[in-house]
Design an enzyme around this catalytic site. Structure first.
Site, short mmCIF file in Angstrom:
data_model
loop_
_atom_site.label_atom_id
_atom_site.label_comp_id
_atom_site.label_asym_id
_atom_site.label_seq_id
_atom_site.Cartn_x
_atom_site.Cartn_y
_atom_site.Cartn_z
N HIS A 242 -3.74 -15.09 49.23
CA HIS A 242 -2.55 -15.71 49.79
C HIS A 242 -2.57 -17.20 49.47
O HIS A 242 -3.62 -17.82 49.57
CB HIS A 242 -2.53 -15.53 51.32
CG HIS A 242 -1.39 -16.27 51.96
ND1 HIS A 242 -0.09 -15.81 51.89
CD2 HIS A 242 -1.36 -17.44 52.65
CE1 HIS A 242 0.69 -16.67 52.53
NE2 HIS A 242 -0.05 -17.66 52.99
N VAL B 95 16.34 -5.18 24.89
CA VAL B 95 15.33 -6.20 25.18
C VAL B 95 15.51 -7.42 24.27
O VAL B 95 15.57 -8.56 24.73
CB VAL B 95 13.91 -5.61 24.98
CG1 VAL B 95 12.86 -6.66 25.25
CG2 VAL B 95 13.70 -4.40 25.84
N GLY C 299 0.82 -1.21 0.00
CA GLY C 299 0.00 0.00 0.00
C GLY C 299 0.85 1.26 0.00
O GLY C 299 1.90 1.32 0.66
C1 LIG Z 1 12.17 -10.43 18.43
C2 LIG Z 1 11.16 -9.39 18.85
C3 LIG Z 1 10.48 -9.53 20.04
C4 LIG Z 1 9.53 -8.60 20.42
N1 LIG Z 1 8.88 -8.79 21.61
C5 LIG Z 1 7.95 -7.90 21.99
C6 LIG Z 1 7.22 -8.11 23.19
O1 LIG Z 1 7.42 -9.09 23.90
N2 LIG Z 1 6.27 -7.20 23.53
C7 LIG Z 1 6.02 -6.09 22.75
O2 LIG Z 1 5.15 -5.30 23.10
N3 LIG Z 1 6.70 -5.87 21.61
C8 LIG Z 1 7.65 -6.75 21.22
N4 LIG Z 1 8.31 -6.55 20.03
C9 LIG Z 1 7.99 -5.33 19.25
C10 LIG Z 1 6.67 -5.50 18.48
O3 LIG Z 1 6.76 -6.63 17.66
C11 LIG Z 1 6.39 -4.25 17.67
O4 LIG Z 1 6.43 -3.12 18.52
C12 LIG Z 1 5.02 -4.33 17.02
O5 LIG Z 1 4.92 -5.45 16.18
C13 LIG Z 1 4.73 -3.06 16.21
O6 LIG Z 1 3.48 -3.16 15.64
P1 LIG Z 1 3.09 -2.36 14.31
O7 LIG Z 1 1.67 -2.74 14.01
O8 LIG Z 1 3.43 -0.94 14.46
O9 LIG Z 1 4.06 -2.91 13.18
P2 LIG Z 1 4.45 -4.36 12.68
O10 LIG Z 1 4.11 -5.40 13.66
O11 LIG Z 1 5.86 -4.27 12.24
O12 LIG Z 1 3.50 -4.59 11.44
C14 LIG Z 1 3.57 -3.81 10.29
C15 LIG Z 1 3.03 -4.60 9.12
O13 LIG Z 1 2.89 -3.72 8.01
C16 LIG Z 1 3.29 -4.38 6.83
N5 LIG Z 1 3.66 -3.36 5.85
C17 LIG Z 1 4.69 -2.47 5.92
N6 LIG Z 1 4.66 -1.62 4.89
C18 LIG Z 1 3.59 -1.98 4.13
C19 LIG Z 1 3.03 -1.49 2.94
N7 LIG Z 1 3.54 -0.39 2.34
N8 LIG Z 1 1.96 -2.11 2.41
C20 LIG Z 1 1.42 -3.20 3.03
N9 LIG Z 1 1.90 -3.71 4.17
C21 LIG Z 1 2.96 -3.10 4.73
C22 LIG Z 1 4.44 -5.26 7.26
O14 LIG Z 1 4.60 -6.33 6.35
C23 LIG Z 1 3.97 -5.70 8.65
O15 LIG Z 1 3.27 -6.92 8.59
C24 LIG Z 1 9.25 -7.48 19.59
C25 LIG Z 1 9.92 -7.33 18.38
C26 LIG Z 1 10.85 -8.27 18.00
C27 LIG Z 1 11.55 -8.10 16.69
#
Ligand SMILES: Cc1cc2nc3c(=O)[nH]c(=O)nc-3n(C[C@H](O)[C@H](O)[C@H](O)COP(=O)(O)OP(=O)(O)OC[C@H]3O[C@@H](n4cnc5c(N)ncnc54)[C@H](O)[C@@H]3O)c2cc1C
Length: 478
Positions: free
Chosen positions: A451, A191, A122
Site C-alpha cells: 500500500h 490496437v 532465406g
Molecule cells: C505498430 C506496431 C505496434 C506493435 N505493438 C506491439 C506490442 O505493443 N506488443 C506486442 O506484443 N506486439 C506488438 N506488435 C506486433 C509484433 O510486432 C509482432 O507480433 C511481432 O513482431 C511478431 O514477431 P515475429 O518474430 O513473428 O515476426 P517479425 O517481428 O515480423 O520478424 C520477422 C523477421 O523475419 C524477416 N524475414 C521475413 N522473411 C524472411 C526471409 N525469407 N529471409 C530472411 N528474413 C526474413 C523480416 O525481415 C523480419 O525481420 C506491433 C506491431 C506493429 C506493426
C-alpha cells in the site's frame, strides 16, 4: 563445404531471435538468417517488434503522453510553466536511437551466445536445406537438423486506400511523420490504429478513426470496450463505427476518403491517412514448391499445437502461424520449439496470452471475457474495482477505469482479468501469473498487497468477486 547447423532460424524478429539465442544456450549449433536493413543499409535484427512495431510505437506513445501531460496535466499538481513546445523530429529521433540500441543489442546477444548471424533472404528447400540469397546476389545452401520459420507479418493493403508512404501510410510510415498532420485519418480501430491515432492526437492532430465494424474492440470485455470508447472519444478521437472505406483520392498534399455508413456515402479530407486494418503472414519466396510445408486457407504456415509443420524437423512460429500476432506469443513459441527440439516436454498455454493496448488509459486483459464465458454456459461471479477509489491512482491524478476479475461461480477459479486504467499492462500480468497457477479469487484476496499501489485495485476486485471488497460498497453480498 556446405555449412551444417543443429538449428537454422529464418527471421530475426522476437520469435526468431529469441529461438536462436535459446537454441545456442541449450548447446545447439545455431544460425539465424535475416534480410531487413535499416535506413543506412545495415542489417537490423529484431524484426517488426524492435524496428517498426512494439518499441518505436511505445517510444512515441510515451513522448506524446509527456507532452500532453506537460500541456494539460501539471496545473492540478500546482505546477505552472511558461509554455510547452514540441520538436517532432527530435521525438522521432529519440525513437530511432532506442531502436538502434535494441537492434544492435540483439547482434551483441547473438555474439555472446555464439549464434551465427547470416544476412540474406532465406528459403526452405526440400530435405531441411536452406537457400540463402546474400545482399550481393550470391546464393549459398546450408543444411540443418531443424529449421524454424519465423518470417513474421506485414501490413495488409486495401485497394480503396493504396499506401504511398507520403500521404497514405501504413503503421511504419506513421512512425516517421516529421510534423503533426492537422487532419489525420486512421482506417481501422484495432490496437495499432488506436495507439498511433493516440500519439498524433496528443500532439495536436484532429484524428478521425474509420472502422468498418459496428462493434468497438470486439475482443475486449464489453465493460472495458464501452469505457474505452467513452474515454478515447473524450480525449478527442472521433471514432466512427460502421464506416466502410470505399475509395480515396490523393490531391497533392491531402487525401479525400470516401466511406459508407448508416447515412450513405460520405467524403472526408485528411492531410495524412494511416491504413491500419491488420497484418498478414509473410511467406513470399519462403518455401520451395517441393519443401513439403503447407499453408492453411488464410495463408499462415500450417502447424500443430507445438508449432511443428507437416515436415518433421521444420517448425514455424510467431506472426506467420495461427493465433494472436503478438511479440510475446512469438517469443514463447520460439522457446517452446527449441525446448522440444532438445527433447524436453515444453508446451505453451495459449489460453493465458495477455493482450495490451497502450492507449491512455491502458487496456489489458488475460483469459476470457464475461460475454464469452456466459455464451459457453459458465456461471461466473464478477468483482470490479474502480481506480476512482484507489488512493494511489488519486495521488497520481489518474483515476479513470477499473479492474474486473471474473471467477467460476462453482470453483471460484479466476477465468479472466480485465483492466482499463493506469498500468493496466502490469496489473494484468499479475492476474496472468495467478491464473497460470490456478488461483481462486479468494487466494488473490488473501494475499498481502503493498500500500499504496495500483495493484490494490486487483486485490479489491478479487475480494469483490465474493462480496468482500473493503474500499467500495459490494454489489454482491456475502
Ligand atoms: C505498430 C506496431 C505496434 C506493435 N505493438 C506491439 C506490442 O505493443 N506488443 C506486442 O506484443 N506486439 C506488438 N506488435 C506486433 C509484433 O510486432 C509482432 O507480433 C511481432 O513482431 C511478431 O514477431 P515475429 O518474430 O513473428 O515476426 P517479425 O517481428 O515480423 O520478424 C520477422 C523477421 O523475419 C524477416 N524475414 C521475413 N522473411 C524472411 C526471409 N525469407 N529471409 C530472411 N528474413 C526474413 C523480416 O525481415 C523480419 O525481420 C506491433 C506491431 C506493429 C506493426
Amino acid at each position: 563445404m556446405t555449412q551444417k547447423f543443429d538449428v537454422v532460424v529464418i527471421g530475426a524478429g522476437p520469435g526468431g531471435y529469441v529461438a536462436a539465442i535459446k537454441a545456442a544456450q541449450l548447446g545447439l549449433t545455431t544460425a539465424c538468417i535475416e534480410k531487413y536493413t535499416d535506413k543506412e543499409g545495415k542489417l537490423a535484427l529484431g524484426g517488426t517488434c524492435l524496428n517498426v512495431g512494439c518499441i518505436p510505437s511505445k517510444a512515441l506513445l510515451d513522448s506524446s503522453w509527456k507532452f500532453h501531460e506537460a500541456q494539460d496535466g501539471f496545473a492540478i499538481h500546482g505546477i505552472s510553466h511558461a509554455g510547452v513546445s514540441m520538436d517532432v523530429p527530435a521525438m522521432v529521433g529519440r525513437k530511432a536511437n532506442i531502436v538502434k540500441n535494441l537492434t544492435s543489442g540483439v547482434a551483441t546477444l547473438f555474439k555472446a551466445n555464439g549464434v551465427t548471424s547470416i544476412q540474406g533472404h532465406g528459403k526452405l528447400l526440400a530435405g531441411k536445406k536452406v537457400e540463402v540469397t546474400k545482399p550481393d546476389g550470391s546464393v549459398e545452401v546450408i543444411e540443418a537438423e531443424n529449421v524454424i520459420l519465423a518470417p513474421g507479418s506485414r501490413p495488409i493493403d486495401i485497394p480503396p486506400a493504396p499506401v504511398d508512404q507520403k500521404v497514405i501510410v501504413d503503421s511504419t510510415g506513421a512512425l516517421e511523420f516529421q510534423s503533426v498532420p492537422k487532419r489525420l485519418g486512421v482506417i481501422g480501430a484495432g490496437v495499432i490504429g488506436l495507439e498511433l491515432g493516440s500519439v498524433w492526437s496528443r500532439l495536436g492532430a484532429e484524428v478521425t478513426v474509420l472502422e468498418a465494424l459496428d462493434t468497438f474492440l470486439m475482443a475486449a470485455d464489453t465493460a472495458v470496450s464501452k469505457e474505452a470508447l467513452k474515454t478515447l472519444t473524450k480525449q478527442g478521437l472521433d471514432i466512427k463505427l460502421g464506416a466502410r472505406v470505399t475509395g480515396s483520392k490523393v490531391n497533392g498534399e491531402e487525401v479525400v476518403v470516401t466511406y459508407t455508413d448508416a447515412n450513405g456515402e460520405q467524403n472526408i479530407t485528411f492531410d495524412k491517412l494511416i491504413v491500419a486494418v491488420g497484418r498478414r503472414p509473410v511467406t513470399t519466396d519462403l518455401l520451395a514448391a517441393d519443401c513439403g510445408v503447407t499453408l492453411d486457407e488464410r495463408g499462415f504456415v500450417h502447424v500443430d499445437d507445438h508449432c511443428a509443420t507437416t515436415v518433421p524437423g521444420v517448425y514455424a512460429i510467431g506472426d506467420v502461424v495461427r493465433g494472436m500476432m503478438l511479440a510475446h506469443k512469438a517469443s514463447e513459441e520460439g522457446i517452446m520449439v527449441v525446448e522440444r527440439i532438445k527433447g524436453h516436454k515444453a508446451q505453451m498455454n495459449y489460453d493465458l496470452i495477455p493482450s495490451v493496448i497502450y492507449t491512455h488509459p491502458e487496456i489489458a486483459w488475460v483469459g476470457k471475457t464475461e460475454q464469452t464465458l456466459k455464451a459457453e454456459g459458465v456461471e461466473v461471479n464478477v468483482g470490479t474495482f474502480p481506480f476512482a477509489a484507489s488512493g494511489r491512482a488519486m495521488a497520481a491524478n489518474d483515476t479513470g477505469g477499473f479492474v474486473k476479475v471474473i471467477a467460476d461461480a462453482k470453483t471460484d477459479r479466476v477465468l479472466g482479468v480485465h483492466v482499463i486504467g493506469p498500468s493496466a499492462a502490469e496489473l494484468v500480468q499479475q492476474g496472468a501469473i495467478g491464473m497460470e497457477f490456478g488461483t481462486s479469487a479468494e487466494d488473490l484476496g488473501m494475499m498481502v498487497f503493498s500500500h499504496p499501489t495500483l495493484s490494490e485495485a486487483l486485490h479489491e476486485a478479487a475480494l469483490a468477486v465474493n462480496g468482500g471488497a473493503i474500499h467500495i460498497a459490494n454489489r454482491k453480498k456475502r
